[in-house]
Scaffold this active site. Structure first.
Site, PDB file in Angstrom:
ATOM      1  N   ASP A  92      45.011  31.620  -4.241  1.00 23.82           N
ATOM      2  CA  ASP A  92      43.929  32.385  -4.902  1.00 23.82           C
ATOM      3  C   ASP A  92      43.967  33.314  -5.788  1.00 23.82           C
ATOM      4  O   ASP A  92      43.071  33.928  -5.686  1.00 23.82           O
ATOM      5  CB  ASP A  92      43.269  33.432  -2.991  1.00 23.82           C
ATOM      6  CG  ASP A  92      42.795  32.767  -1.833  1.00 23.82           C
ATOM      7  OD1 ASP A  92      41.925  31.387  -2.854  1.00 23.82           O
ATOM      8  OD2 ASP A  92      42.501  32.398  -1.129  1.00 23.82           O
TER       9      ASP A  92
ATOM     10  N   GLU B 100      41.970  32.174  -8.944  1.00 23.70           N
ATOM     11  CA  GLU B 100      40.315  32.609  -8.249  1.00 23.70           C
ATOM     12  C   GLU B 100      39.305  33.852  -8.141  1.00 23.70           C
ATOM     13  O   GLU B 100      38.297  34.291  -8.137  1.00 23.70           O
ATOM     14  CB  GLU B 100      39.744  31.528  -6.685  1.00 23.70           C
ATOM     15  CG  GLU B 100      38.727  31.562  -6.313  1.00 23.70           C
ATOM     16  CD  GLU B 100      38.214  30.758  -5.565  1.00 23.70           C
ATOM     17  OE1 GLU B 100      37.864  30.543  -4.173  1.00 23.70           O
ATOM     18  OE2 GLU B 100      39.215  29.196  -5.198  1.00 23.70           O
ATOM     19  N   ASP B 101      40.704  35.237  -7.519  1.00 25.24           N
ATOM     20  CA  ASP B 101      40.307  36.280  -6.722  1.00 25.24           C
ATOM     21  C   ASP B 101      41.101  37.069  -7.535  1.00 25.24           C
ATOM     22  O   ASP B 101      40.784  38.303  -6.645  1.00 25.24           O
ATOM     23  CB  ASP B 101      40.458  36.146  -5.416  1.00 25.24           C
ATOM     24  CG  ASP B 101      39.566  35.834  -4.298  1.00 25.24           C
ATOM     25  OD1 ASP B 101      39.160  35.109  -4.900  1.00 25.24           O
ATOM     26  OD2 ASP B 101      40.389  35.127  -3.565  1.00 25.24           O
TER      27      ASP B 101
END
Length: 189
Positions: free
Chosen positions: A69, A72-73
């Site tokens: 992640d 993405e994050d």
């Protein structure tokens, strides 16, 4: 390990560096559940599922699980992952990264549509991620999620898992057990 295309750190060194990197990048993030767990808990669960499913034979897969992640994050770039952990780990993370510029429903649709075209190892990460999410929904449901929203998540996660096709018996069984347990806890709907 370097920008010259050489592989990233391997074995226990690579795993501990990936854990440290993920923990630092996600340090201020919490899960959406009522317990607001540190986000790193999700990443370590994904990594454990992958380590067990691969019998510890694929450290790059486990590192990618820890890092799945970050692009993405967080503000992490693909180039940063490649430089720190090598092309294999960075490539796996890139394969499972959603384009956050797209609306949520479109990202969800694309996860189902693209799953069959992903590598077997990327599909393993997807299954581990969805399994960990189902565990989180059961143990610490997101604030404000109705039973209907939980059911919709399970149905969508099942679509992603089905689109992954045969990937890894152990991960498929773990996913199915998590989905079934959550559905049973919610009762008929």
């Amino acid at each position: 390990m370097g920008n010259d295309g050489s592989p990233g750190p391997r074995g226990i060194v690579g795993l501990t560096r990936a854990l440290d990197f993920a923990a630092r990048k996600h340090a201020h993030q919490r899960r959406k559940g009522i317990r607001a767990e540190p986000y790193i808990n999700h990443l370590t669960e994904v990594a454990v599922l992958l380590a067990e499913a691969s019998a510890g034979a694929d450290p790059d897969l486990v590192m990618a699980g820890l890092l799945h992640d970050t692009i993405e994050d967080t503000e992490t770039t693909l180039e940063e992952l490649r430089a720190e952990f090598g092309a294999d780990v960075a490539g796996l993370v890139a394969e499972v990264t959603d384009d956050k510029r797209l609306p949520r429903d479109e990202r969800k649709r694309l996860q189902v549509q693209s799953a069959p075209r992903r590598s077997a190892r990327a599909r393993m990460i997807k299954l581990a991620d969805k399994t960990a999410n189902l565990h989180s929904i059961q143990e610490s449901p997101p604030v404000g999620w109705s039973s209907r929203r939980k059911r919709e998540y399970v149905a969508w996660a099942r679509q992603v898992a089905a689109a992954c096709g045969p990937t890894n018996d152990q991960l498929e069984a773990a996913f199915e057990a998590a989905a079934r347990e959550l559905e049973e806890r919610m009762g008929p709907g």
